[in-house]
Design a protein around this motif. Structure first.
Motif, PDB file in Angstrom:
ATOM      1  N   GLU A 122       0.830  -1.210   0.000  1.00  0.00           N
ATOM      2  CA  GLU A 122       0.000   0.000   0.000  1.00  0.00           C
ATOM      3  C   GLU A 122       0.861   1.255   0.000  1.00  0.00           C
ATOM      4  OE1 GLU A 122      -2.415  -0.457   3.426  1.00  0.00           O
ATOM      5  OE2 GLU A 122      -3.702  -2.014   2.548  1.00  0.00           O
ATOM      6  N   GLN A 123       1.922   1.241   0.788  1.00  0.00           N
ATOM      7  CA  GLN A 123       2.808   2.402   0.848  1.00  0.00           C
ATOM      8  C   GLN A 123       3.517   2.621  -0.482  1.00  0.00           C
ATOM      9  OE1 GLN A 123       6.134   2.083   3.579  1.00  0.00           O
ATOM     10  NE2 GLN A 123       5.943   4.234   4.161  1.00  0.00           N
ATOM     11  N   ALA A 124       4.004   1.542  -1.081  1.00  0.00           N
ATOM     12  CA  ALA A 124       4.691   1.664  -2.372  1.00  0.00           C
ATOM     13  C   ALA A 124       3.735   2.160  -3.448  1.00  0.00           C
ATOM     14  CB  ALA A 124       5.286   0.318  -2.776  1.00  0.00           C
ATOM     15  N   THR A 125       2.495   1.694  -3.445  1.00  0.00           N
ATOM     16  CA  THR A 125       1.524   2.138  -4.441  1.00  0.00           C
ATOM     17  C   THR A 125       1.297   3.636  -4.366  1.00  0.00           C
ATOM     18  OG1 THR A 125       0.398  -0.007  -4.385  1.00  0.00           O
ATOM     19  CG2 THR A 125      -0.849   1.862  -5.228  1.00  0.00           C
ATOM     20  N   GLU A 126       1.139   4.147  -3.147  1.00  0.00           N
ATOM     21  CA  GLU A 126       0.905   5.586  -2.969  1.00  0.00           C
ATOM     22  C   GLU A 126       2.057   6.416  -3.519  1.00  0.00           C
ATOM     23  OE1 GLU A 126       0.423   8.802   0.711  1.00  0.00           O
ATOM     24  OE2 GLU A 126       0.333   6.636   1.101  1.00  0.00           O
ATOM     25  N   HIS A 127       3.274   6.010  -3.213  1.00  0.00           N
ATOM     26  CA  HIS A 127       4.428   6.813  -3.629  1.00  0.00           C
ATOM     27  C   HIS A 127       4.746   6.623  -5.113  1.00  0.00           C
ATOM     28  CE1 HIS A 127       5.504   8.413   0.300  1.00  0.00           C
ATOM     29  NE2 HIS A 127       5.197   7.231   0.803  1.00  0.00           N
ATOM     30  N   ILE A 128       4.448   5.460  -5.658  1.00  0.00           N
ATOM     31  CA  ILE A 128       4.629   5.266  -7.099  1.00  0.00           C
ATOM     32  C   ILE A 128       3.694   6.185  -7.874  1.00  0.00           C
ATOM     33  CG2 ILE A 128       4.189   3.638  -8.986  1.00  0.00           C
ATOM     34  CD1 ILE A 128       5.323   1.446  -7.193  1.00  0.00           C
ATOM     35  N   ILE A 129       2.451   6.270  -7.456  1.00  0.00           N
ATOM     36  CA  ILE A 129       1.496   7.161  -8.123  1.00  0.00           C
ATOM     37  C   ILE A 129       1.941   8.610  -7.997  1.00  0.00           C
ATOM     38  CG2 ILE A 129      -0.877   8.029  -8.023  1.00  0.00           C
ATOM     39  CD1 ILE A 129      -1.759   5.216  -7.260  1.00  0.00           C
TER      40      ILE A 129
END
Length: 271
Positions: free
Chosen positions: A230-237
């Motif tokens: 979830e954390q990686a998804t937020e920062h990738i976006i």
């Protein structure tokens, strides 16, 4: 008032001709394009490393024995949606790297002496019509606008987009890039197999404790991997948004603004 306006236009055109030869923007624009290219390549390399770490995690299986019955789990499968996003993210970063490289090439091409020579010739024709109180031909005004856009648009847009990046986007970029850079090591650490039971634990109570500990460890690992996803998804976006703004949205807005300004200035000059 009429004389003052003529002088202002003359000084403006003379300054543009001088800038076309002296190229005061080109060096700064090239440096900023290089900086953007390095950021994009760093994010691209991070995306590939994260993709590799997730791929390894997805293929890792953990064998546990709750209640004495063997169960094989794959905690890394929780990262499967993130892996798809990471692949798309790497494609966006590759496209952003190409965009910055194209900017560098266009800046170099815009500084070619022939373009400056054509601007000088068109400016002399404009000055002749202007100071003889004649209406500037439409074709000459359009030619001047096109030549000025060819010479100054890309350097000005590169500098402008970088200034807006430093003002509004650099904080989001630094925070997200730091998280994404640490993600591959975090995924590899969470994907490590659980510690086996010590050889001396042969009693029934010890075995039950070992199975219980393994269950808790696997559950904690699933939870940690899900949180990391979830954390990686937020920062990738966030990174995708930052690079799309800097390489597509902001340059297009600045280009349209510069073109409209140039047309408006020479429309007033014609009148």
């Amino acid at each position: 008032m009429q004389i003052a306006r003529q002088v202002i236009f003359a000084v403006l055109v003379a300054g543009l001709v001088a800038c076309s030869w002296l190229a005061p923007l080109d060096s700064t624009a090239t440096q900023q394009a290089d900086a953007g290219l390095k950021r994009a390549l760093l994010s691209f390399a991070t995306a590939r490393a994260l993709n590799a770490a997730i791929s390894v995690a997805q293929g890792t299986e953990i064998a546990v024995q709750p209640g004495g019955m063997g169960v094989v789990l794959s905690p890394g499968q929780v990262l499967d949606p993130v892996n798809d996003l990471v692949e798309q993210f790497s494609n966006v970063m590759l496209a952003a790297s190409v965009a910055f490289g194209v900017q560098k090439m266009l800046i170099s091409m815009a500084g070619y002496w022939l373009i400056s020579l054509l601007i000088s010739g068109a400016a002399l024709c404009w000055a002749w019509f202007h100071f003889h109180q004649q209406v500037l031909p439409a074709w000459l005004a359009r030619t001047l606008v096109v030549l000025l856009m060819l010479r100054f648009a890309v350097p000005a847009v590169t500098i402008g987009s970088d200034l807006l990046f430093e003002k509004f986007l650099v904080g989001d970029y630094d925070a997200s890039q730091q998280v994404i850079s640490a993600a591959p090591a975090q995924v590899a650490r969470l994907d490590a197999p659980p510690q086996p039971l010590p050889a001396g634990e042969q009693g029934l109570l010890d075995r039950i404790k070992g199975w219980w500990g393994q269950d808790l460890e696997v559950k904690a690992r699933f939870d940690a991997l899900q949180q990391a996803a979830e954390q990686a998804t937020e920062h990738i976006i966030t990174l995708i948004v930052v690079f799309l703004l800097q390489t597509v949205v902001i340059p297009l807005l600045l280009l349209s603004g510069l073109y409209g300004l140039a047309r408006a200035v020479f429309a007033v000059s014609r009148r």
